[in-house]
Design an enzyme around this catalytic site. Structure first.
Site, PDB file in Angstrom:
ATOM      1  N   GLY A 161      -0.275  -4.046 -11.312  1.00 14.28           N
ATOM      2  CA  GLY A 161       0.075  -2.779 -10.679  1.00 14.28           C
ATOM      3  C   GLY A 161       1.499  -2.396 -11.038  1.00 14.28           C
ATOM      4  O   GLY A 161       2.065  -2.921 -11.999  1.00 14.28           O
ATOM      5  N   ARG A 204       6.256   1.670   6.641  1.00 16.56           N
ATOM      6  CA  ARG A 204       6.740   2.184   5.360  1.00 16.56           C
ATOM      7  C   ARG A 204       6.689   3.701   5.365  1.00 16.56           C
ATOM      8  O   ARG A 204       5.733   4.293   5.836  1.00 16.56           O
ATOM      9  CB  ARG A 204       5.886   1.654   4.217  1.00 16.56           C
ATOM     10  CG  ARG A 204       6.291   2.199   2.873  1.00 16.56           C
ATOM     11  CD  ARG A 204       5.522   1.580   1.739  1.00 16.56           C
ATOM     12  NE  ARG A 204       4.116   1.914   1.730  1.00 16.56           N
ATOM     13  CZ  ARG A 204       3.620   3.113   1.379  1.00 16.56           C
ATOM     14  NH1 ARG A 204       4.438   4.098   1.023  1.00 16.56           N
ATOM     15  NH2 ARG A 204       2.320   3.323   1.386  1.00 16.56           N
ATOM     16  N   ARG A 243       4.368   7.925   9.466  1.00 23.36           N
ATOM     17  CA  ARG A 243       2.934   7.679   9.485  1.00 23.36           C
ATOM     18  C   ARG A 243       2.439   7.000  10.750  1.00 23.36           C
ATOM     19  O   ARG A 243       1.402   7.372  11.300  1.00 23.36           O
ATOM     20  CB  ARG A 243       2.561   6.804   8.284  1.00 23.36           C
ATOM     21  CG  ARG A 243       2.718   7.548   7.006  1.00 23.36           C
ATOM     22  CD  ARG A 243       2.520   6.663   5.813  1.00 23.36           C
ATOM     23  NE  ARG A 243       2.520   7.494   4.612  1.00 23.36           N
ATOM     24  CZ  ARG A 243       2.394   7.033   3.387  1.00 23.36           C
ATOM     25  NH1 ARG A 243       2.284   5.738   3.193  1.00 23.36           N
ATOM     26  NH2 ARG A 243       2.397   7.849   2.359  1.00 23.36           N
ATOM     27  N   HIS A 281      -4.198   1.297   5.226  1.00 22.84           N
ATOM     28  CA  HIS A 281      -3.736   1.839   3.953  1.00 22.84           C
ATOM     29  C   HIS A 281      -2.775   0.923   3.214  1.00 22.84           C
ATOM     30  O   HIS A 281      -2.842   0.773   2.004  1.00 22.84           O
ATOM     31  CB  HIS A 281      -3.051   3.176   4.236  1.00 22.84           C
ATOM     32  CG  HIS A 281      -2.403   3.804   3.054  1.00 22.84           C
ATOM     33  ND1 HIS A 281      -3.114   4.152   1.928  1.00 22.84           N
ATOM     34  CD2 HIS A 281      -1.127   4.145   2.807  1.00 22.84           C
ATOM     35  CE1 HIS A 281      -2.289   4.685   1.046  1.00 22.84           C
ATOM     36  NE2 HIS A 281      -1.081   4.677   1.544  1.00 22.84           N
ATOM     37  N   SER A 333      -3.442  12.848   0.483  1.00 21.77           N
ATOM     38  CA  SER A 333      -2.009  12.601   0.385  1.00 21.77           C
ATOM     39  C   SER A 333      -1.240  13.126   1.582  1.00 21.77           C
ATOM     40  O   SER A 333      -1.502  14.213   2.099  1.00 21.77           O
ATOM     41  CB  SER A 333      -1.450  13.265  -0.868  1.00 21.77           C
ATOM     42  OG  SER A 333      -0.044  13.240  -0.823  1.00 21.77           O
TER      43      SER A 333
END
Lengths: 251, 675
Positions: free
Chosen positions: B72, B471, B367, B437, B314
């Site tokens: 990644g 995050r 979030r 997520h 998104s």
């Protein structure tokens, strides 16, 4: 509203690259039309495992149309009958109750079958390794805004860079040509200022590797662009031809 | 209220809680932990480190081998950069090509403190926003370094030919993201992760072409080999042939992503797993802050039991979309019954709950806060769709900007939504709901990104380092590339500088024999259970336990119950698992079973970590610990530390080691997104 349907599946099963394959028929009930195509195959595999049979092997990872891992030739179309999407984005609401669905692997000499619907696409990596990069070591980059790039150019480069490397173009092509894939990468760098220094070398190296690996020649049929899940336009191939001729003339 | 009597009964009957109670009462031996943070003011630490670290000269680099597991953003950037420096790199991935790693699915963008928009951004502000967004549970020195190198990342990616979005004047465009009041996010349509990963993949390809990096695809790491206390190799399974292979090196780097699929349903790819972390854990690496798992607020809601994964929309959509549910419960009920459409609800009957509760940040609050607020409304009976969904409405943006502008900004995301849900978001609001997520927790690493095992490094999402308890959007790409391009290549040299005399390792060392034997026995054990349940069936059951009991809102009771239920799932796994096919062959069921076995370990550790943390902070929300208006109540006095867990055996109690967090450059405060 979503409902459930029954489908008949005709799936290509093949133990290994050298072994003979065949179609096997399966019947599946209670498939929600809200399920994705691959979730339908997950359901089938769950039932096969319950019967102590080996599941149908197929590639898939992100299941949102961006990693390029999924493939499948569905009813004669790479990534199925809906344009502009990958197999993992195909939903069962596109099929009717009682439909027979034929599922095959990518068929191309350069993509040997590993098992069932899983194929080996290492050839794509090898083409990229031959020149699909800007030779630049981490550390010494100038400020990102030192070189303005017009929005129009950046947008076209982005459209080319959108290629997910799934191989649908090769599978769709009657010649098994990888021109759309190669041209997308060559175009991205040919358009951007960062790619100029190695522009000619890149076009030569990538085309040479493509030829070496057994991909067919392009006869401008355009099936690749028509079936491309990311709608990479055919104009990339025209650009690659131009890049290649220029590079060859400069030799 | 918690019924303590009942709870004590539960604690007594749960083997895990007994272990855990020991830790609480301080019966565990004390372990110390050294995070190796350099001296000096926070802004000078990295500069000082680089100025004084040890280097390896070019001739010696040729003699040193490094294994990088994962391709990644972190893995590919590290492998290519280490290759450019002259090390011999062995790079592994489970997919058919390095380009498929799940970083590719990141949509929104990457943060950097460039201040190109002249809106008051700076390295300090990015640092500050990240620490605050992480609810003061991240390591100050690491985060400052991250903010510092963020600008180099953008320069590096542009030089690679990454086609970032641009303004008409030719300069780079930016957009804003949650948790920030500046526009610092660089993007490439809704495919930023793809473009950054293809950039790293291109650099990697250049090194593969040169022979500096050797690439091994469709290989899954099943163990780390430790020789004389240092990581010296790995055991992998060839996913095409089923063969067990050995690889040796002077150092091993794990870049294997997060463990979000412990919830079964998540936005992660089908192959994402926490296995490398578990193998490292069993070989002595600490796992840290596992309770910190991010539930992303804007995903497409679950459609049914056959669902295999969830799709993220998104976070950038929150720039122009407004989130709401009906103000009146009867409207919500009518919508759920299909009697009313969202467009039938007039503006005055819509509850824009994020704008109402968090006026300063509104729809762009972080979030964790946005996810919890959605859950709160749905739990209160105001949810739409199946009851577990809220609206994300672009009506107002279309009125303000016109459909063309909205299409230009979000067209591909709208298309994706329509494809999955069969609804047209230009005409009717999208339905969204939170989903697992990203995992902030992971393998503990020191400032040099080295784990508690010498020579074993962890980078990207699989380490715990930079995001604290939550995050911020567009920071995962930043961290992955920071670790791979700009941090590990330095710290790796510092580690290898005294290894230059160590000859190339061969794989016939007895430790390799031992590790391979253990791997073979493990596989054989799973193949021989011969039960009735497929790995997916058991994984789904684990997912339900985790989502319901260790999800967005946790309580002491739910967590105790989770530990018991995880134990039951574990029992089912070891007695009723069915793996069809054979072990020494391509076998996707065996791959799933091996990953699930490791998820069971992670799941248990997540619950234990969440039990230990008697506070609410960031994504970790313990319902007992909240303020009068429903916000997280942090407990800095007792929990301002990284909870590191040391493995002591499959049935033994894990040991808790605390790394205290000190804030010198930032004043610790309550996270406030209201004013």
């Amino acid at each position: 509203m979503e409902h459930t349907i029954s489908v008949n599946l005709k799936i290509w099963r093949q133990r290994g690259p050298k072994e003979k394959g065949q179609f096997v028929n399966y019947h599946l009930d209670n498939v929600s039309t809200g399920s994705s195509f691959l979730e339908m195959l997950d359901m089938l595999n769950q039932q096969l495992v319950e019967r102590n049979e080996e599941p149908v092997v197929f590639d898939s990872d992100c299941r949102e149309g961006i990693c390029g891992m999924c493939s499948l030739y569905i009813n004669g179309h790479p990534h199925g009958p809906v344009q502009g999407i990958t197999t993992c984005q195909l939903h069962m609401r596109k099929f009717n109750d009682g439909d027979t669905i034929t599922i095959e692997p990518w068929r191309s000499a350069a993509f040997p079958v590993i098992r069932d619907l899983m194929v080996n696409r290492n050839a794509f990596d090898q083409i990229q390794q031959a020149g699909g990069y800007v030779s630049f070591n981490c550390g010494g980059a100038p400020d990102a805004n030192d070189t303005p790039i017009s929005k129009e150019v950046a947008d076209v480069a982005m459209d080319s860079a959108t290629c997910i490397g799934c191989g649908a173009c090769v599978a769709a092509c009657k010649n098994g040509s990888a021109m759309l894939f190669v041209s997308a990468k060559v175009s991205q760098f040919a358009l951007l200022p960062q790619g100029q220094v190695e522009r000619k070398r890149r076009a030569r190296a990538m085309v040479a590797k493509m030829d070496e690996l057994g991909f067919g020649n392009c006869t401008n049929t355009g099936a690749c662009a028509a079936e491309c899940p990311k709608n990479i336009p055919l104009s990339n191939i025209a650009r690659l031809n131009r890049e290649f001729i220029n590079a060859k003339c400069a030799e | 209220m918690i019924d303590m009597k009942k709870l004590e009964g539960m604690i007594d009957s749960s083997p895990i809680m007994k272990d855990f109670a020991d830790i609480e009462t301080g019966n565990m031996p004390e372990y110390t932990i050294d995070s190796k943070i350099p001296e000096g003011p926070v802004a000078e630490k990295w500069t000082n480190y680089k100025a004084h670290q040890k280097l390896v000269n070019p001739a010696n680099k040729r003699n040193l081998d490094i294994i990088v597991v994962g391709t990644g953003l972190a893995g590919a950037s590290a492998a290519s950069t280490l290759g450019e420096m002259g090390f011999n790199v062995y790079n592994f991935c489970i997919q058919d090509s390095p380009r498929r790693a799940h970083s590719i699915a990141a949509q929104g963008g990457i943060n950097a403190a460039k201040n190109y928009q002249n809106d008051g951004d700076s390295v300090y502000r990015l640092f500050y926003d990240t620490v605050k967004g992480g609810d003061f549970r991240s390591r100050e020195a690491n985060v400052y370094r991250l903010a510092e190198v963020s600008n180099n990342i953008i320069d590096q990616c542009v030089a690679q030919g990454v086609p970032f979005a641009r303004e008409y004047g030719g300069l780079l465009a930016n957009r804003s993201f949650g948790g920030a009041q500046v526009s610092r996010t660089f993007y490439a349509k809704g495919q930023t992760g793809q473009q950054l990963l293809l950039g790293a993949y291109a650099s990697l390809n250049r090194q593969i072409n040169k022979g500096q990096v050797r690439s091994f695809n469709r290989r899954e790491m099943l163990d780390v080999v430790i020789i004389d206390g240092r990581a010296r190799g790995i055991i992998v399974r060839n996913l095409v042939t089923g063969e067990i292979e050995r690889y040796a090196a002077h150092a091993v780097v794990l870049a294997t992503g997060g463990y979000g699929r412990a919830f079964f349903l998540s936005t992660n790819a089908m192959g994402c797993n926490g296995s490398a972390a578990v193998q490292a854990f069993k070989k002595g690496a600490y796992l840290a802050n596992l309770a910190f798992t991010q539930i992303h607020p804007t995903c497409i809601p679950v459609h049914g039991e056959d669902q295999s994964k969830l799709t993220l929309m998104s976070e950038s959509l929150r720039n122009d979309g407004r989130i709401w549910v009906p103000k009146k419960k009867e409207d919500a009920e009518a919508i759920r019954a299909g009697k009313l459409k969202p467009t039938d609800i007039p503006d005055e009957d819509r509850d824009f709950y994020l704008e109402r509760r968090y006026p300063a940040f509104g729809n762009l609050c972080p979030r964790d806060i946005a996810s919890r607020a959605a859950k709160e409304r749905c739990d209160a009976g105001y949810g739409v769709g199946t009851g577990n969904a809220v609206y994300l409405d672009f009506k107002y943006a279309i009125e303000r900007l016109g459909e063309d502008v909205v299409r230009d900004r979000y067209g591909n995301l709208f298309d994706m939504y329509q494809m999955i849900s069969d609804d047209n978001p230009y005409h009717t609001p999208m339905m969204i709901f939170p989903a697992s997520h990203y995992t902030m927790g992971g393998i503990w690493v020191d400032y040099e990104l080295q784990t508690s095992v010498k020579g074993l490094f962890a980078i990207g999402e699989c380490n715990f380092s930079d995001h604290g308890a939550n995050r911020l959007g567009a920071s995962a790409l930043m961290q992955g590339l920071a670790d791979g391009y700009f941090v590990l290549p330095y710290t790796m040299q510092n580690y290898l500088s005294d290894q230059i005399k160590v000859p190339h390792f061969t794989t016939d060392h007895p430790e390799f024999d031992k590790a391979e034997k253990a791997v073979r026995e493990r596989i054989e054990k799973l193949m021989n259970i011969k039960g009735t349940k497929s790995p997916d069936e058991i994984h789904k059951r684990l997912g339900h336990v985790m989502w319901n009991l260790v999800g967005m809102g946790r309580t002491l009771q739910s967590l105790v119950k989770a530990t018991e239920e995880i134990e039951e799932v574990r029992k089912e796994f070891y007695t009723d698992l069915r793996v069809v096919g054979s072990a020494d062959d391509l076998n996707t069921e065996l791959e799933k079973a091996l990953r699930l076995e490791d998820f069971l370990v992670i799941a248990k550790m997540m619950a234990i970590d969440a039990l230990n943390r008697n506070e609410s902070c960031g994504a970790h929300f313990r319902e007992e610990y909240q303020t009068a208006d429903g916000e997280a109540a942090r407990n800095d006095k007792d929990y301002m530390y990284v909870s590191c867990w040391k493995y002591t055996g499959d049935t033994e109690k894990p040991i808790l080691i605390k790394e205290p967090l000190k804030y010198e450059a930032i004043q610790v405060q309550t996270r406030n997104y209201k004013s």
